[in-house]
Structure formats: C-alpha cells, structure tokens
Design an enzyme around this catalytic site. Structure first.
Site, PDB file in Angstrom:
ATOM      1  CG  ASP A  11      -0.339   0.096   2.525  1.00 42.47           C
ATOM      2  OD1 ASP A  11       0.897  -0.036   2.609  1.00 42.47           O
ATOM      3  OD2 ASP A  11      -1.067   0.299   3.520  1.00 42.47           O
ATOM      4  CB  SER A  12       4.597   1.644  -0.243  1.00 44.72           C
ATOM      5  OG  SER A  12       4.733   0.442  -0.979  1.00 44.72           O
ATOM      6  CE  LYS A  64       2.962  -5.621   3.902  1.00 41.72           C
ATOM      7  NZ  LYS A  64       2.441  -4.585   4.810  1.00 41.72           N
ATOM      8  CD  GLU A  79       8.002  -0.303   7.485  1.00 41.07           C
ATOM      9  OE1 GLU A  79       7.074  -1.036   7.070  1.00 41.07           O
ATOM     10  OE2 GLU A  79       8.174   0.868   7.089  1.00 41.07           O
TER      11      GLU A  79
HETATM   12  O1  KIV Z   1       3.516  -1.086   1.649  1.00 46.14           O
HETATM   13  C1  KIV Z   1       4.641  -1.589   1.572  1.00 46.14           C
HETATM   14  O2  KIV Z   1       5.349  -1.452   0.569  1.00 46.14           O
HETATM   15  C2  KIV Z   1       5.110  -2.355   2.716  1.00 46.14           C
HETATM   16  C3  KIV Z   1       6.552  -2.725   2.742  1.00 46.14           C
HETATM   17  C4  KIV Z   1       7.352  -1.540   3.075  1.00 46.14           C
HETATM   18  C5  KIV Z   1       6.805  -3.855   3.667  1.00 46.14           C
HETATM   19  O3  KIV Z   1       4.366  -2.628   3.597  1.00 46.14           O
END
Ligand code: KIV
Length: 280
Positions: A47-48, A116, A185
């Site tokens: 979700d980044s 996730k 993280e």
């Molecule tokens: O959203 C994302 O890219 C993540 C990673 C940084 C683990 O959760």
C-alpha cells in the site's frame, strides 16, 4: 535448472537452509516483469502505492479498488514470484466478514497468492479468520505505516527491552494465528535477530537489519524514482530520477528545435503516391 513458481514451502525451506528470501514491491506491469525477471522470490503490491505512485501524503487514503487495480497489473507481469497483496487501512478492521471478503478479492480478482496486514494483538483474530478461510497471511510488525499517527511518526520501534518484548510477543501471536511469515519494519538488528531465532516462520526485514530470513524494499525507493524522502535503511542501487529527467528535457529541446521526429522515427509514402495526392 528450470525456474518454478516460488511458494510458501520454498520460503520455509529457505529459512531452514539459512538461505535469504528476496522480496520487492511492484505496482504495475513493467516493474513486475523486471522484478520477476531478476529472479526475486516474492513481489508485494504494497500500500506504499499510495505514497510512491499515487502521491498521497500517507498510505491511509489507499482504497481496496486502487489496490486491486494495481495488483491485477502486477499479476499480468508476474510469472514466478509469490505475489502478496497488501490490505489497505480500513479493509480488515471493521469485521472478520469484511476482512475475509477483501482478502478474497485479492485472490479472486487479482490472482494474488497471499495478503499482508499490519498489526499485532489487535489483528490476531482477524488474521486467524482469514487463514481459516484458506488465504495465506503475511504479518507486519514494528513500524506499521497505516497507524503512524498512533506510533507518533516514522521512528524505529522496539528500542527498549519492554518495546522489543512486545514486538516478540506479537510475532509469536501472529505465528500462532497462522501467518506464514512476518515483516519486521524499522526494528533494531538485535531485536530482529532474537525474533528470527524464536519464530518458526520466516521474518522479512524492511529496515530490520541483516539477521532476518529475508529482505524487502520499496522498489521505487531502491531505484531512485521516489525522492520525497529516503529512509535510512533503503540502499539506492540506481538513481533513475535524474536520468529520466534528462531524457524529458532532451525530448522537449528536440521537439522545440525540429530535431525530433527525424526520418528514422517517422513514415513516408512512395513518390508516385505523393504526386497523385498532390493532384487532388
Ligand atoms: O507497503 C509496503 O510497501 C510495505 C513494505 C514496506 C513492507 O508494507
């Protein structure tokens, strides 16, 4: 050896054999193809997305529909890597039923292999419910960007013995809830090492240091096409932004000066056809 699709069993075997698991994020078809072609084990549609592609200030505004749209594109570019869809804020907090429905969308509509979700104690029950519904879950502890305001900003987690113990307890809880692995993280190396040693499931570091069973980075950070900020734990393997900027500037200059398009990049018709055309 012929390359096969990477699975959860391969991930567990890598932990057992002391081999490192590799994971990168992707948000579209071309980047997914490159990550997959590079032989990376797993791709996370993180979700980044919200910050590095959609330009939001945080990951909080990202919607399920946006995630599914991008996960579908990533699926089309992914042949071998194990594909994980990141459940956005609000998609798993309301009820177990809604969480299972949303996790199911990642599997049915986008062809993901797993989902996730962020959090510890507070998501243990919903994690178990999603796993019981037949959907593999990757946990995410330490710095959890969706609840950044609760954590008081982007900062390293588990710096005190008490804080570290809490992360370890939560990791054990997620393992019991059925997670197949957990992202750590922004936690100190020593804490990540202790958790990695205590867990049977693999740990994937995102700023958790070298002792985890695997590593994940946000691709746009590590190739230098997101420059709003770069976290300390990100190594930039290439800086693409200045290269792309130069190309755009050169294009502008060539168009404005009549250099582009030239003969090589345009089409012509035969002389006789041109003469006929002129007579019309
Ligand atoms: O959203 C994302 O890219 C993540 C990673 C940084 C683990 O959760």
């Amino acid at each position: 050896m012929e390359r096969k699709k990477f699975t959860i069993v391969d991930m567990q075997n890598k932990k057992r054999d002391g081999k490192k698991i590799t994971m990168l994020t992707a948000y579209d078809y071309p980047m997914a193809r490159l990550v997959d072609d590079a032989g990376i084990d797993s791709i996370l549609v993180g979700d980044s997305l919200g910050m590095v592609v959609l330009g939001y200030e945080s990951t909080v505004p990202v919607t399920m529909d946006e995630m599914i749209h991008h996960a579908k594109a990533v699926r089309r570019g992914t042949k071998y890597a194990f594909l994980v869809g990141d459940m956005p804020f609000g998609s798993y907090q309301i009820s177990k039923e809604e969480a299972i429905r949303n996790a199911g969308r990642f599997m049915k509509e986008a062809g993901c292999d797993a989902v996730k979700l962020e959090g510890g104690d507070e998501v243990a029950e919903v994690t178990k419910a999603i796993v019981d519904a037949g959907i593999p879950v990757l946990g995410h502890l330490g710095l959890t960007p969706q609840t950044i305001s609760k954590l008081g900003g982007f900062r390293v987690q588990g710096k005190t013995a008490e804080g570290a113990t809490k992360i370890l307890d939560q990791a054990l809880k997620l393992e019991r809830a059925g997670c197949f692995a957990v992202v750590l993280e922004c936690v100190p190396n020593e804490v990540a090492r202790m958790i990695t040693e205590k867990l049977k499931i693999p740990t994937i570091s995102c700023g958790g240091g070298p002792y985890c069973d695997g590593q994940v980075l946000v691709t746009n950070d590590m190739v230098g096409i997101f420059d709003r900020f770069t976290p300390k734990f990100v190594k930039q393997y290439i800086k693409l932004s200045p290269l792309i900027l130069d190309a755009f500037k050169k294009y502008k200059e060539e168009v404005e000066n009549g250099i582009f398009p030239d003969e090589e990049h345009s089409f012509t018709i035969k002389e006789e056809e041109l003469n006929k055309l002129k007579k019309k």
